[in-house]
Design an enzyme around this catalytic site. Structure first.
Site, mmCIF file in Angstrom:
data_model
loop_
_atom_site.group_PDB
_atom_site.id
_atom_site.type_symbol
_atom_site.label_atom_id
_atom_site.label_comp_id
_atom_site.label_asym_id
_atom_site.label_seq_id
_atom_site.Cartn_x
_atom_site.Cartn_y
_atom_site.Cartn_z
ATOM 1 N N HIS A 264 40.978 15.720 28.781
ATOM 2 C CA HIS A 264 41.912 16.538 29.559
ATOM 3 C C HIS A 264 41.156 17.568 30.412
ATOM 4 O O HIS A 264 41.315 17.611 31.633
ATOM 5 C CB HIS A 264 42.888 17.258 28.616
ATOM 6 C CG HIS A 264 43.884 18.132 29.307
ATOM 7 N ND1 HIS A 264 45.167 17.711 29.568
ATOM 8 C CD2 HIS A 264 43.802 19.393 29.802
ATOM 9 C CE1 HIS A 264 45.822 18.683 30.197
ATOM 10 N NE2 HIS A 264 45.019 19.722 30.339
ATOM 11 N N GLU A 265 40.329 18.373 29.764
ATOM 12 C CA GLU A 265 39.593 19.394 30.514
ATOM 13 C C GLU A 265 38.621 18.728 31.485
ATOM 14 O O GLU A 265 38.378 19.248 32.579
ATOM 15 C CB GLU A 265 38.853 20.351 29.570
ATOM 16 C CG GLU A 265 39.744 21.131 28.603
ATOM 17 C CD GLU A 265 40.887 21.908 29.266
ATOM 18 O OE1 GLU A 265 40.718 22.371 30.404
ATOM 19 O OE2 GLU A 265 41.958 22.038 28.631
ATOM 20 N N HIS A 268 40.414 18.171 34.672
ATOM 21 C CA HIS A 268 40.477 19.388 35.489
ATOM 22 C C HIS A 268 39.123 19.623 36.175
ATOM 23 O O HIS A 268 39.050 19.964 37.348
ATOM 24 C CB HIS A 268 40.756 20.614 34.599
ATOM 25 C CG HIS A 268 42.192 20.784 34.192
ATOM 26 N ND1 HIS A 268 43.210 20.873 35.103
ATOM 27 C CD2 HIS A 268 42.780 20.911 32.972
ATOM 28 C CE1 HIS A 268 44.368 21.048 34.446
ATOM 29 N NE2 HIS A 268 44.130 21.072 33.151
ATOM 30 N N GLU A 294 47.247 19.790 36.903
ATOM 31 C CA GLU A 294 47.641 19.173 35.641
ATOM 32 C C GLU A 294 47.814 17.661 35.823
ATOM 33 O O GLU A 294 47.622 16.895 34.873
ATOM 34 C CB GLU A 294 48.950 19.829 35.159
ATOM 35 C CG GLU A 294 49.189 19.782 33.676
ATOM 36 C CD GLU A 294 48.125 20.468 32.813
ATOM 37 O OE1 GLU A 294 47.339 21.280 33.309
ATOM 38 O OE2 GLU A 294 48.086 20.142 31.614
HETATM 39 ZN ZN ZN Z 1 45.547 21.400 31.617
#
Ligand code: ZN
Length: 499
Positions: A264-265, A268, A294
Site C-alpha cells: 500500500h505505502e 503511494h 489512494e
Molecule cells: Zn493510503
C-alpha cells in the site's frame, strides 16, 4: 525568463529548504528520535513551519503572484508554471481570507480536541469528546466559509481533499456501489467462512522486514530514491521525487499485515517517485489529491496484491524469506488475504466491507453538515448504520464512532477519498487491460513493472498538475463510475466463495 520570475523561483527555493528540514525533522521524530529528544525536535519543527507559513503568506509572495498572474507575464510561462502560479495564487488568496486570530484559535482547538479524543477512546466515554467535536464542526464549517465563500460547506470540505469532486458525484457513485454491494455481502456472509487457524503462529520479525524490502523492490519502488523506517502506523513521506520514504509496523503475531502495508505505502511512494523531475519543489510536484493518491496505493494493495497471479511468480521466494509460510499453500494464502468479515474496525477491514465503513462515515458527515444532527445523537446514528449495512453493532463507542482520529482535528470530507480511490481503481482495470492485455496474465508472467510503467506514464508524472477529474477523463475516457469496481467485486468473490 523575466526578472520577476527568476526572483520568484529563488524565493520558492529558499522556502523549500526550510520545508526540507521540517520534513526531515518529522521523519526523525516518527522513526528514530530518543524519547527525551522530543522538546528540541518539536521546538525546531514549530519554528521552521512558522517561518515557512510566514513566507508563503507574505506580502512579498502576494506581490510575486499578482505580477506573474498579469496577462503578459502569465502568457510567457509554460503550462506547468501557469498551473503552479494559478494554484499558489488560489491558496494564497484563501489563506489571506482567514483572520489570523481565528487561525490561531483553530490550531489550539484542534490540539485540545485531539487530546480529548484520545482520552475518550481510551476510557470509552464519548461525552469527553462531544463538546470538542461540536466545536470542531462549527469551526471547520467557518474555516470552509472563509476559504471558499459562497460554496456549500460540505462541498467545500470535500473539495479540500479532492478538488473538483462534489457531493452530487459522491452520492451518485457511492449509492450505486452500496446498492450493488449489500446483496453481495449478504451472500458472502451466508457462505462458509475460511478456516484461518493455520495462520495463527509466531512470525520472525527480521524475516518480515526482508519480505517488505523484497515486495517494495518487486512492485517498482526505487531504493535509490527512497528508504524505509518503522512506526506505529505506516505512512509515506516525500521530500521530492528523489527522496520518498515509507514506514511500516511489524509484529510477531501477523506477517501478512506488514506485507500489505508495504504494498500500500509502496503504491503511494511509487506515485511520488515518478512525478516529473521538473516539478520538484513546486506546487505541482507532489500529488495533493487524496482520492487520486489512494487510488494508487489501493490499486497495488488490492487489485494487484490480492490477485493470486501477483503471488504465483514470487510465492516460493516469500516462503524462503519467511519460512513460517512453508506449511501454507498459495491457495490457502490467497483465500486468507481475501477473507470477508463484517468487522468493527475500518483500518483492518477487507476490501469489500471497507467500502461500507467509508459510506457510513460519509453519510454521517452529510447528516452533520446538511441536517445539523446534534453531536449527542451521532453514536446512535453510527451504530444504526453499522447494523444496517454490516449487521454488527459496536459493543463500545471506542470500537464505534471513536475509532478514527480524523474528526478530532476537523478532517471532515477526508474519509470519502479512501473509497473514491477504490472506485477509480475499477476504472483503471479496464484502461490497463485495453493497453496491456489481461492483468492476470501480466502478473502471472512476473511483469508487474509493466503496470507500474503504465501508471508512471499515464498518471504519476503529472503530479498535481492534472486534477482528478481530468486524470480519469484522460486515462479512462469516461466520467467516474462505480460500475467497474462493482463488476470486479462480483466476479472475484462469486468465484472465491462459490456463490
Ligand atoms: Zn493510503
Amino acid at each position: 525568463m523575466s526578472k520577476i520570475f527568476d526572483e520568484f523561483k529563488e524565493y520558492i527555493e529558499e522556502t523549500n529548504n526550510l520545508d526540507h528540514a521540517s520534513t526531515l525533522l518529522y521523519w526523525d521524530m516518527e522513526t528514530s528520535m530518543p524519547a527525551e529528544g522530543f522538546k528540541g525536535h518539536s521546538d525546531a519543527l514549530a519554528y521552521l513551519s512558522t517561518e515557512t507559513f510566514k513566507r508563503s503568506t507574505s506580502e512579498k509572495m502576494g506581490d510575486f503572484l499578482e505580477k506573474l498572474s498579469a496577462k503578459e507575464e502569465f502568457d510567457a510561462l509554460d503550462s506547468d508554471w501557469q498551473y503552479i502560479v494559478r494554484e499558489m495564487k488560489k491558496n494564497y488568496d484563501e489563506d489571506k481570507r482567514i483572520p489570523a486570530d481565528f487561525y490561531k484559535e483553530y490550531i489550539v482547538a484542534q490540539n485540545e480536541s485531539g487530546v480529548a479524543w484520545q482520552e475518550a477512546k481510551k476510557k470509552n466515554d464519548f461525552s469527553i469528546f462531544a463538546p470538542h467535536l461540536e466545536k470542531m464542526i462549527k469551526m471547520t464549517a467557518q474555516m470552509a466559509e472563509y476559504k471558499k465563500p459562497g460554496m456549500d460547506v460540505y462541498d467545500a470540505l470535500l473539495n479540500q481533499y479532492e478538488e473538483g469532486m462534489d457531493s452530487a458525484t459522491y452520492d451518485r457513485v457511492f449509492n450505486s456501489l452500496k446498492e450493488g454491494l449489500l446483496p453481495l455481502l449478504n451472500k458472502i456472509l451466508a457462505a462458509k467462512p475460511f478456516d484461518d487457524s493455520k495462520f495463527k503462529q509466531k512470525y520472525d520479525i527480521s524475516s518480515e522486514k526482508a519480505v517488505e524490502k523484497f515486495l517494495l523492490d518487486y512492485i517498482g519502488f526505487s531504493f535509490d530514491k527512497g528508504c524505509t523506517g518503522e512506526t506505529e502506523h505506516p505512512f509515506t513521506l516525500n521530500f521530492d521525487s528523489k527522496d520518498v520514504r515509507v514506514s511500516n509496523h511489524f509484529g510477531e503475531d501477523d506477517a501478512i499485515d506488514p506485507m500489505f502495508s508495504a504494498i500500500h505505502e509502496g503504491g503511494h511512494a511509487i506515485f511520488e517517485q515518478n512525478v516529473a523531475e521538473k516539478l520538484d519543489g513546486t506546487a505541482g510536484g507532489s500529488c495533493e489529491y487524496l482520492g487520486l493518491h489512494e487510488s494508487q496505493s489501493r490499486f497495488y494493495e488490492n487489485i494487484l496484491g490480492r490477485n493470486i497471479n501477483f503471488w504465483k511468480p514470487i510465492y516460493a521466494k516469500i516462503q524462503e524469506l519467511q519460512p513460517e509460510f512453508m506449511n501454507i499453500t498459495l491457495e490457502e494464502f490467497y483465500r486468507y488475504i481475501n477473507s470477508v468479515r463484517n468487522s468493527l474496525i475500518r483500518t483492518s477491514a477487507d476490501e469489500v466491507t471497507y467500502c461500507l465503513h467509508v459510506i457510513v462515515r460519509y453519510e454521517i458527515e452529510k447528516e452533520i453538515f446538511r441536517n445539523h444532527v446534534p453531536v449527542s445523537e451521532l453514536p446512535a446514528l453510527w451504530n444504526k448504520k453499522m447494523e444496517e449495512y454490516l449487521h454488527i453493532t459496536p459493543p463500545t463507542d471506542s470500537e464505534g464512532i471513536l475509532q478514527d482520529m480524523h474528526w478530532s482535528d476537523g478532517s471532515f470530507g477526508y474519509f470519502p477519498t479512501y473509497l473514491l480511490g477504490t472506485i477509480y481503481d475499477g476504472m483503471y482495470i479496464e484502461a490497463i487491460e485495453k493497453d496491456l492485455g489481461s492483468i492476470d496474465k501480466v502478473l502471472e508472467e512476473g511483469r508487474i513493472k509493466d503496470i507500474t510503467k503504465w501508471l508512471n506514464e499515464k498518471i504519476h508524472r503529472f503530479g498535481s498538475t492534472r486534477k482528478p477529474v481530468e486524470v480519469i477523463q484522460a486515462v479512462c475516457g469516461r466520467e467516474v463510475s462505480a460500475e467497474p469496481i462493482l463488476k470486479y467485486f462480483k466476479e472475484k468473490y462469486t468465484q472465491i466463495y462459490n456463490l
